[in-house]
Design a protein around this motif. Structure first.
Motif, PDB file in Angstrom:
ATOM      1  N   UNK A 183      43.936  30.517  10.341  1.00 46.74           N
ATOM      2  CA  UNK A 183      43.262  31.812  10.287  1.00 46.74           C
ATOM      3  C   UNK A 183      44.184  32.912  10.801  1.00 46.74           C
ATOM      4  N   UNK A 184      44.867  32.657  11.906  1.00 44.59           N
ATOM      5  CA  UNK A 184      45.800  33.640  12.460  1.00 44.59           C
ATOM      6  C   UNK A 184      46.930  33.928  11.480  1.00 44.59           C
ATOM      7  N   UNK A 185      47.452  32.893  10.847  1.00 44.03           N
ATOM      8  CA  UNK A 185      48.514  33.081   9.862  1.00 44.03           C
ATOM      9  C   UNK A 185      48.023  33.908   8.679  1.00 44.03           C
ATOM     10  N   UNK A 186      46.794  33.674   8.240  1.00 46.59           N
ATOM     11  CA  UNK A 186      46.224  34.434   7.123  1.00 46.59           C
ATOM     12  C   UNK A 186      46.051  35.904   7.503  1.00 46.59           C
ATOM     13  N   UNK A 187      45.677  36.153   8.744  1.00 50.07           N
ATOM     14  CA  UNK A 187      45.546  37.538   9.210  1.00 50.07           C
ATOM     15  C   UNK A 187      46.924  38.197   9.239  1.00 50.07           C
TER      16      UNK A 187
ATOM     17  N   UNK B  46      48.150  39.201   5.937  1.00 49.88           N
ATOM     18  CA  UNK B  46      47.344  40.200   5.242  1.00 49.88           C
ATOM     19  C   UNK B  46      46.381  39.607   4.231  1.00 49.88           C
ATOM     20  N   UNK B  47      46.220  38.292   4.253  1.00 55.67           N
ATOM     21  CA  UNK B  47      45.301  37.623   3.330  1.00 55.67           C
ATOM     22  C   UNK B  47      43.860  37.689   3.822  1.00 55.67           C
ATOM     23  N   UNK B  48      43.690  38.019   5.081  1.00 51.60           N
ATOM     24  CA  UNK B  48      42.387  38.014   5.740  1.00 51.60           C
ATOM     25  C   UNK B  48      42.439  39.073   6.823  1.00 51.60           C
TER      26      UNK B  48
ATOM     27  N   UNK C  22      41.351  45.231  16.636  1.00 55.76           N
ATOM     28  CA  UNK C  22      42.460  44.321  16.324  1.00 55.76           C
ATOM     29  C   UNK C  22      43.075  44.688  14.981  1.00 55.76           C
ATOM     30  N   UNK C  23      42.239  45.007  14.012  1.00 53.79           N
ATOM     31  CA  UNK C  23      42.746  45.407  12.692  1.00 53.79           C
ATOM     32  C   UNK C  23      43.589  46.682  12.817  1.00 53.79           C
TER      33      UNK C  23
END
Length: 64
Positions: free
Chosen positions: A9-13, A16-18, A56-57
């Motif tokens: 999940x962190x990697x996806x964030x 920019x995938x999530x 965070x975003x």
């Protein structure tokens, strides 16, 4: 999303995938659906969680 590990999940964030808001919204929806049967949460602070996800975003955008 919930089938991803925290690291995924962190990697996806980071990729920019999530977004953090997407992730929090997903889990809040899941809590809303499952908790009535499970009774796992005494208190859910949805607005606070969303506020923190938005912050965070914003930090992610500032760092880019």
């Amino acid at each position: 999303m919930h089938d991803l590990s925290a690291l995924e999940q962190a990697a996806a964030i980071r990729a920019g995938e999530l977004s953090p808001v997407d992730l929090v919204t997903h889990y809040l929806d899941r809590i809303g659906k499952l908790d009535p049967a499970l009774g796992a949460f005494v208190t859910v602070t949805a607005e606070q969680a969303l506020d923190q996800a938005r912050a965070a975003a914003g930090r992610l955008l500032d760092a880019a």
